[in-house]
Design a protein around this motif. Sequence first.
Motif, short mmCIF file in Angstrom:
data_model
loop_
_atom_site.label_atom_id
_atom_site.label_comp_id
_atom_site.label_asym_id
_atom_site.label_seq_id
_atom_site.Cartn_x
_atom_site.Cartn_y
_atom_site.Cartn_z
N ARG A 53 -30.75 -16.73 109.33
CA ARG A 53 -31.96 -15.94 109.06
C ARG A 53 -33.16 -16.54 109.78
N THR A 57 -35.13 -14.58 112.80
CA THR A 57 -36.58 -14.34 112.70
C THR A 57 -37.28 -14.81 113.96
N GLN A 99 -39.59 -17.82 97.78
CA GLN A 99 -40.12 -16.49 98.11
C GLN A 99 -41.42 -16.19 97.37
N ARG A 116 -40.19 -13.41 105.31
CA ARG A 116 -40.31 -12.96 103.92
C ARG A 116 -39.78 -11.54 103.72
N GLY A 117 -39.72 -10.74 104.81
CA GLY A 117 -39.20 -9.39 104.67
C GLY A 117 -40.11 -8.30 105.19
N THR A 119 -41.32 -5.61 107.48
CA THR A 119 -40.47 -4.85 108.39
C THR A 119 -41.13 -4.59 109.74
N LEU A 149 -45.16 -9.61 99.22
CA LEU A 149 -44.48 -10.75 99.84
C LEU A 149 -45.27 -12.05 99.70
#
Length: 404
Positions: A53, A57, A99, A116-117, A119, A149
């Motif tokens: 991951r 990233t 997180q 963290r997510g 998009t 986030l």
Amino acid sequence: MSNPNNVSLNISHDLEFIDGHALNIPTLSILNEDGDIHHGATAPDIDESTALRLYETMRFIRALDERMQAAQRQGRVSFYMQCLGEEAAVTASAAALDQDDMIMAQYREQAALHYRGFTLDQFMNQMFSNERDLGKGRQMPIHYGSAALNYMTISSPLGTQIPQATGYAYGQKIKHIDPQTGELNSAIDNITICYFGEGAASEGDFHAGLNMAAVHKSPVIFFARNNGYAISTPADEQFKGDGIASRGVGYGIKTIRVDGADALAVYAATKKARDIATTTGEPALIESIAYRLGAHSTSDDPSGYRSKDEEANYQACPIERFRKWLVKQNWLNEEEDVKAKETIREDILAALKRAEVIAKPPLEELVSDVYDTPIPSLQRQYEQLKNHIKQHPDAYPVTAGRIK
């Protein structure tokens, strides 16, 4: 013996000044350029899923940076700042957090947000300030923020986030303090990390924030990205002391300096810093040393203040270093990696095309939640702006056609 001056007396009868560089600060390095662990170094405990991951990233951010730099040159967005050369420093530090830890960034930490997510479409919507932008189009490009986030919205002025991070982290600590003894009654569940460059460390907010954190024992990680330049000002013209780490020691803060191009070193240091913050409730400072491979921003031309020879000496890629390590762990399929890079480029271009045709936010959102009810002066300004745009619609081709 304690004394009201809060100093170590160590009485001496010799007239001697301490040299400004008497403190020898080492730089933690774990992974070499070939993707091998240095002799004598210990790799941090990082699982395959986290490592992949982290790599994905960094890989994504490099592709995004390259595409958006080109988009700015094409006039499609007004401004952009790349993370070139600092992908490992930002991503690996974010990977070492929980997180729910708060991130207070400067403006070159988009990798932490993506980890963290956040998009691809959310990135694009912010940069094009369209109606799907979480910030309602009020910020200039790359000034991201996400409450979901735990990523505080970025502010342009340098250093403002540093004392804010100290205060926010202290708030995270309060619920774990015994009101009778004033001591921690349990480990702190979440802390704050604050990113800033070595140039921001010249701001008064830096000194106020660190001193406040040290005195009040605030569980904040100060992550100083020393990339060699504050826009066009080289580090040796910014300060005389030994980097930023020496200042952490001066303020009584546990401090470490790391090779910012070494993802494993950054990950290990941040994990340890977080452990310090959660168990003792005290701050820690990490100074990351990584060369800024690109310009400060799309408004900058580094050829005016640094040579091509200098840039050539610092072209080692932190992403490639970590990729080699992953391959040696048998965690990364190289053929799939090549295909993924091409897919990412295609996805980024497609997202860019989607975002640039989405309408701008309604004009009334300029004032709709600044106050619960817009105050009279703000309402008057809004009416004046609305009338002006109606009279000169051709001068505002980028505004949404939904003026009421």
